[in-house]
Design a protein around this motif. Sequence first.
Motif, PDB file in Angstrom:
ATOM      1  N   ARG A 101      44.340  44.870  45.786  1.00  0.00           N
ATOM      2  CA  ARG A 101      43.644  45.257  47.018  1.00  0.00           C
ATOM      3  C   ARG A 101      44.609  45.125  48.198  1.00  0.00           C
ATOM      4  O   ARG A 101      44.267  44.624  49.250  1.00  0.00           O
ATOM      5  CB  ARG A 101      42.412  44.357  47.271  1.00  0.00           C
ATOM      6  N   GLU A 102      45.819  45.639  48.023  1.00  0.00           N
ATOM      7  CA  GLU A 102      46.877  45.407  49.009  1.00  0.00           C
ATOM      8  C   GLU A 102      46.832  46.356  50.192  1.00  0.00           C
ATOM      9  O   GLU A 102      47.519  46.143  51.186  1.00  0.00           O
ATOM     10  CB  GLU A 102      48.259  45.528  48.352  1.00  0.00           C
ATOM     11  N   THR A 103      46.065  47.429  50.099  1.00  0.00           N
ATOM     12  CA  THR A 103      46.104  48.447  51.150  1.00  0.00           C
ATOM     13  C   THR A 103      44.695  48.796  51.635  1.00  0.00           C
ATOM     14  O   THR A 103      43.711  48.499  50.946  1.00  0.00           O
ATOM     15  CB  THR A 103      46.750  49.751  50.628  1.00  0.00           C
ATOM     16  N   PRO A 104      44.630  49.468  52.798  1.00  0.00           N
ATOM     17  CA  PRO A 104      43.311  49.909  53.273  1.00  0.00           C
ATOM     18  C   PRO A 104      42.827  51.177  52.574  1.00  0.00           C
ATOM     19  O   PRO A 104      41.768  51.702  52.919  1.00  0.00           O
ATOM     20  CB  PRO A 104      43.555  50.155  54.772  1.00  0.00           C
ATOM     21  N   ILE A 134      40.478  41.158  57.171  1.00  0.00           N
ATOM     22  CA  ILE A 134      40.704  41.812  55.873  1.00  0.00           C
ATOM     23  C   ILE A 134      41.955  41.221  55.244  1.00  0.00           C
ATOM     24  O   ILE A 134      43.025  41.240  55.863  1.00  0.00           O
ATOM     25  CB  ILE A 134      40.836  43.337  56.062  1.00  0.00           C
ATOM     26  N   GLN A 135      41.832  40.696  54.041  1.00  0.00           N
ATOM     27  CA  GLN A 135      42.929  39.969  53.387  1.00  0.00           C
ATOM     28  C   GLN A 135      43.614  40.846  52.344  1.00  0.00           C
ATOM     29  O   GLN A 135      43.198  40.890  51.184  1.00  0.00           O
ATOM     30  CB  GLN A 135      42.392  38.662  52.766  1.00  0.00           C
ATOM     31  N   TYR A 136      44.674  41.528  52.783  1.00  0.00           N
ATOM     32  CA  TYR A 136      45.372  42.445  51.877  1.00  0.00           C
ATOM     33  C   TYR A 136      46.233  41.714  50.840  1.00  0.00           C
ATOM     34  O   TYR A 136      46.886  42.339  50.037  1.00  0.00           O
ATOM     35  CB  TYR A 136      46.233  43.426  52.675  1.00  0.00           C
ATOM     36  N   GLY A 137      46.224  40.380  50.882  1.00  0.00           N
ATOM     37  CA  GLY A 137      47.040  39.634  49.920  1.00  0.00           C
ATOM     38  C   GLY A 137      46.478  39.650  48.506  1.00  0.00           C
ATOM     39  O   GLY A 137      47.159  39.269  47.558  1.00  0.00           O
ATOM     40  N   ALA A 168      35.858  43.994  49.610  1.00  0.00           N
ATOM     41  CA  ALA A 168      36.141  42.991  48.579  1.00  0.00           C
ATOM     42  C   ALA A 168      36.967  41.853  49.152  1.00  0.00           C
ATOM     43  O   ALA A 168      36.951  40.738  48.616  1.00  0.00           O
ATOM     44  CB  ALA A 168      36.876  43.630  47.405  1.00  0.00           C
ATOM     45  N   VAL A 169      37.706  42.141  50.221  1.00  0.00           N
ATOM     46  CA  VAL A 169      38.605  41.108  50.761  1.00  0.00           C
ATOM     47  C   VAL A 169      38.283  40.798  52.227  1.00  0.00           C
ATOM     48  O   VAL A 169      39.148  40.338  52.974  1.00  0.00           O
ATOM     49  CB  VAL A 169      40.088  41.488  50.569  1.00  0.00           C
TER      50      VAL A 169
END
Length: 454
Positions: free
Chosen positions: A74-77, A67-70, A59-60
Amino acid sequence: MGDTGERAAELVERLRGEGVAGVTVAWADNNGIPRSRTVPVATLPQVAETGIGVSTVFAVFDTNDGIQYGAPGRETPSGDVRLVPDLDRLTPLAGQPGLAWAPGTQVAVDGSPWPWDQRSLLAGTVASLADRGYTALVGYEMEFAVCAATPDGSIVPAYRGPAYSPHALLEIDGFVTDVLRDAEANGLRIGQLHAEYGPGQVELSLGASDPVRAADEQLLARQTVLAAAARHGLRVSFAPLPSLALAGNGWHAHTSLWRDGRNLLAGGLDGPDDPAGAAYIAGLLRDLPALAAVTAPSIGSLARLRPGFFAGAYGFWGVENREAPLRYVAGSALLGADHANVELKVSDASANPYLALTALLTAGVAGVEEGLEPPAPHAEDPGTWTQEQRAAAGIAPLPSTAAEQEAALVGCPRLTDALGAERLGAFLAVRRADSAWAAERETEDVLAAWRWRY
Ligand code: GLU
Ligand code: MG
């Protein structure tokens, strides 16, 4: 095993008979880049019922696979979703014997809708339109650059023109034949194919269909074209602008909106006969800057949307005006009234087609429901006018930077609501990452890096 599994088991028999060993299940990310999983054909019954495990990080994913954890939520893997193939669209691939293809929907592990999935969003939008009495038809034109396969990825067009010439296509004759043959075998209805304006550029058009199928087919068409290219030692760029020196690749979306079995866009050179059809165009025009942010969202898109290149750089509409970002395509005595539709020219391959069509239909139908009236159409290219003339006609440039695109989208609650907070947050996170990366590079280097990614 449930009904879906039983149906898939029957399909397995048929696929095996056709020599199919695996099924590739594909979806599109927020950059319009297709992603996929391939499973052995024997597992299809299980996969059709419970899906394939896929990470939530797609998604990010940005255009560079960063990979955009911001993004909010969706902050983590950590996390998993299930990718469920649509059996109705399962297609043995003519150009890749041994493999079948299906578009997939990502659902949460408990089977419930996943708020970052784009395909189910479009399906929901189409269902909600149906509840209100509307159906939409969508057809895509797809432009792409056919190139020699160079070891360093540099761009060498496979033919040099003349534009629209059969002689130009002669240089890629075998490829063209295979595209036509494989597309038909894959169930794609190509309306026409031609040498386009730019060196090596080819366009094909796909027959109109319901919006989800149109988005699915846009992905299947890429797979079909790329497989034919690989067989002929060619490389194809679907990128909005493969290089500053080449023509832009538009993926123009033609839509018509229907109610009570009638095409609301029906009309001739004076525009739609029904005020509701005009209101659909007015709705698209009202939200055009935000629509551009979703349907032509990449740094390459911004480079493509130059005045004078038939891509649509200013906010206006026209009747059969090829420079207009919204071009009304009229019906006629020969073609019939139902031929009429409106073409969104800004759209390109870097858009997620499901998100893009959700935004497009939402904007257009809002115009109908509010009874909007469009301003007068223009037959000229406002890019050739003075700033004062454009201002007098109320014509403004479309967003020309990523920041302007984001402001246009965020400032349009109609479209942000339609996308939903989760999808919007992820979409904006990858856009910001892309533009931060591009800000440190020359445009030509950015275009080169993303040339073969779509
Ligand atoms: N290549 C143009 C684009 O970037 C479109 C040309 C045409 O009208 O076919 O959209
Ligand atoms: Mg074209």
